[in-house]
Design a protein around this motif. Structure first.
Motif, PDB file in Angstrom:
ATOM      1  N   HIS A  11       0.830  -1.210   0.000  1.00  0.00           N
ATOM      2  CA  HIS A  11       0.000   0.000   0.000  1.00  0.00           C
ATOM      3  C   HIS A  11       0.861   1.255   0.000  1.00  0.00           C
ATOM      4  O   HIS A  11       1.939   1.295   0.560  1.00  0.00           O
ATOM      5  N   ASN A  12       0.329   2.297  -0.613  1.00  0.00           N
ATOM      6  CA  ASN A  12       0.970   3.605  -0.697  1.00  0.00           C
ATOM      7  C   ASN A  12       0.246   4.533   0.281  1.00  0.00           C
ATOM      8  O   ASN A  12      -0.636   5.287  -0.099  1.00  0.00           O
ATOM      9  N   TYR A  13       0.619   4.467   1.557  1.00  0.00           N
ATOM     10  CA  TYR A  13      -0.037   5.296   2.568  1.00  0.00           C
ATOM     11  C   TYR A  13       0.455   6.732   2.492  1.00  0.00           C
ATOM     12  O   TYR A  13       1.646   6.980   2.347  1.00  0.00           O
ATOM     13  N   LYS A  14      -0.456   7.678   2.617  1.00  0.00           N
ATOM     14  CA  LYS A  14      -0.100   9.099   2.532  1.00  0.00           C
ATOM     15  C   LYS A  14       0.803   9.553   3.670  1.00  0.00           C
ATOM     16  O   LYS A  14       1.526  10.525   3.551  1.00  0.00           O
ATOM     17  N   PHE A  18       4.745   1.994   5.032  1.00  0.00           N
ATOM     18  CA  PHE A  18       4.828   0.887   4.092  1.00  0.00           C
ATOM     19  C   PHE A  18       5.461   1.369   2.786  1.00  0.00           C
ATOM     20  O   PHE A  18       6.618   1.748   2.803  1.00  0.00           O
ATOM     21  N   PHE A  19       4.760   1.447   1.670  1.00  0.00           N
ATOM     22  CA  PHE A  19       5.349   1.882   0.401  1.00  0.00           C
ATOM     23  C   PHE A  19       5.017   3.339   0.094  1.00  0.00           C
ATOM     24  O   PHE A  19       5.129   3.795  -1.030  1.00  0.00           O
ATOM     25  N   GLY A  20       4.619   4.108   1.089  1.00  0.00           N
ATOM     26  CA  GLY A  20       4.243   5.502   0.904  1.00  0.00           C
ATOM     27  C   GLY A  20       5.370   6.391   0.408  1.00  0.00           C
ATOM     28  O   GLY A  20       5.129   7.427  -0.180  1.00  0.00           O
ATOM     29  N   ASN A  21       6.625   5.996   0.643  1.00  0.00           N
ATOM     30  CA  ASN A  21       7.770   6.795   0.189  1.00  0.00           C
ATOM     31  C   ASN A  21       8.485   6.187  -1.016  1.00  0.00           C
ATOM     32  O   ASN A  21       9.545   6.652  -1.409  1.00  0.00           O
ATOM     33  N   LEU A  22       7.907   5.164  -1.606  1.00  0.00           N
ATOM     34  CA  LEU A  22       8.540   4.487  -2.743  1.00  0.00           C
ATOM     35  C   LEU A  22       8.840   5.455  -3.885  1.00  0.00           C
ATOM     36  O   LEU A  22       9.872   5.362  -4.535  1.00  0.00           O
ATOM     37  N   LYS A  23       7.968   6.425  -4.100  1.00  0.00           N
ATOM     38  CA  LYS A  23       8.143   7.389  -5.198  1.00  0.00           C
ATOM     39  C   LYS A  23       9.382   8.257  -5.014  1.00  0.00           C
ATOM     40  O   LYS A  23       9.851   8.889  -5.953  1.00  0.00           O
ATOM     41  N   LYS A  24       9.948   8.296  -3.813  1.00  0.00           N
ATOM     42  CA  LYS A  24      11.136   9.100  -3.542  1.00  0.00           C
ATOM     43  C   LYS A  24      12.433   8.407  -3.962  1.00  0.00           C
ATOM     44  O   LYS A  24      13.490   9.037  -3.970  1.00  0.00           O
TER      45      LYS A  24
END
Length: 89
Positions: A11-14, A18-24
């Protein structure tokens, strides 16, 4: 170590959990995975891209004999998927 593509979807939590910072992540960043027996495997990010939510081609096990890791999470709108491709070294 076996060859192939380990795929982890999260999950991409705001709030960044979890994977909320994957875009970084950026190309060349290192990812560290620790196995249940205590062995650490280091992967290097080599590609990042967005696909439609139904596109599963990134899960292919065809890796030309390489050990790969694919991380998948939803984008900000939950309509597409962020794919982060990594290779062991």
């Amino acid at each position: 170590m076996k060859y192939g593509n380990l795929v982890i979807v999260g999950h991409n939590y705001k709030n960044g959990k979890f994977f909320g910072n994957l875009k970084k992540l950026t190309i060349g960043d290192n990812i560290f995975l620790l196995s249940s027996n205590g062995n650490e495997q280091v992967y290097k990010v080599y590609d990042m891209y967005i696909v439609d939510e139904t596109d599963k081609t990134c899960t292919s096990q065809e890796t030309n004999g390489k050990i790969e890791l694919t991380l998948i999470t939803c984008d900000s709108n939950n309509s597409r998927r962020l794919i982060v491709k990594c290779r062991a070294y």
